[in-house]
Motif scaffolding. Structure first.
Motif, PDB file in Angstrom:
ATOM      1  N   ASP A   1       3.646  -1.098 -10.700  1.00  0.00           N
ATOM      2  CA  ASP A   1       2.554  -2.028 -10.405  1.00  0.00           C
ATOM      3  C   ASP A   1       1.614  -1.540  -9.313  1.00  0.00           C
ATOM      4  O   ASP A   1       0.449  -1.949  -9.277  1.00  0.00           O
ATOM      5  CB  ASP A   1       3.134  -3.378  -9.966  1.00  0.00           C
ATOM      6  N   TYR A   2       2.124  -0.724  -8.401  1.00  0.00           N
ATOM      7  CA  TYR A   2       1.339  -0.326  -7.241  1.00  0.00           C
ATOM      8  C   TYR A   2       1.243   1.196  -7.194  1.00  0.00           C
ATOM      9  O   TYR A   2       2.239   1.891  -7.389  1.00  0.00           O
ATOM     10  CB  TYR A   2       1.982  -0.853  -5.954  1.00  0.00           C
TER      11      TYR A   2
ATOM     12  N   GLN B   1       0.845  -1.203   0.000  1.00  0.00           N
ATOM     13  CA  GLN B   1       0.000   0.000   0.000  1.00  0.00           C
ATOM     14  C   GLN B   1       0.872   1.242   0.000  1.00  0.00           C
ATOM     15  O   GLN B   1       1.951   1.268   0.604  1.00  0.00           O
ATOM     16  CB  GLN B   1      -0.920   0.016   1.221  1.00  0.00           C
TER      17      GLN B   1
END
Length: 124
Positions: free
Chosen positions: A112-113, A2
């Motif tokens: 990717d995040y 996160q």
């Protein structure tokens, strides 16, 4: 994995803001981190990034000399110090992370995040 971006707000032209990207669920030591921005009607633009491991940084020409990326490994957080802000810096700013590449990039599809974004408005 996160990412939590924060620190945006309203600032006058010539002012400064410091954005934070707090990482959880992973160590920034092993991920490249990038800052991006997007304003209405425009493509997402890579602003700055930092390599994993060696911490070498890159800053886009559009913000060179005004923006600085840094990291605090103890806090697992990456920062974007923005000085001499201009109205065309107004955008939603996002941080992103990638574990695949050693060298960071400002190409959004390498990441990717993504964090949720924080609004920066530069206006008098």
């Amino acid at each position: 994995v996160q990412l939590q971006a924060s620190g945006g707000g309203l600032v006058q032209p010539g002012g400064s803001l410091k954005l934070s990207c707090a990482a959880s669920g992973f160590s920034i030591d092993y991920y490249t981190i990038g800052w991006f921005r997007q304003s209405p009607g425009k493509k997402r633009e890579g602003v700055s990034c930092i390599n994993r491991g060696d911490g070498i940084t890159y800053v886009a020409d559009s913000v060179k000399g005004r923006f600085t990326i840094s990291s605090d490994k103890a806090k697992n957080t990456v920062y974007l110090q923005m000085n001499s802000l201009k109205p065309n810096d107004t955008a939603v700013y996002y941080c992103a992370a990638d574990a695949t590449y050693y060298f960071c990039s400002t190409y959004e599809y390498d990441y990717d995040y993504w964090g949720q974004g924080t609004q920066v408005t530069v206006s008098s």
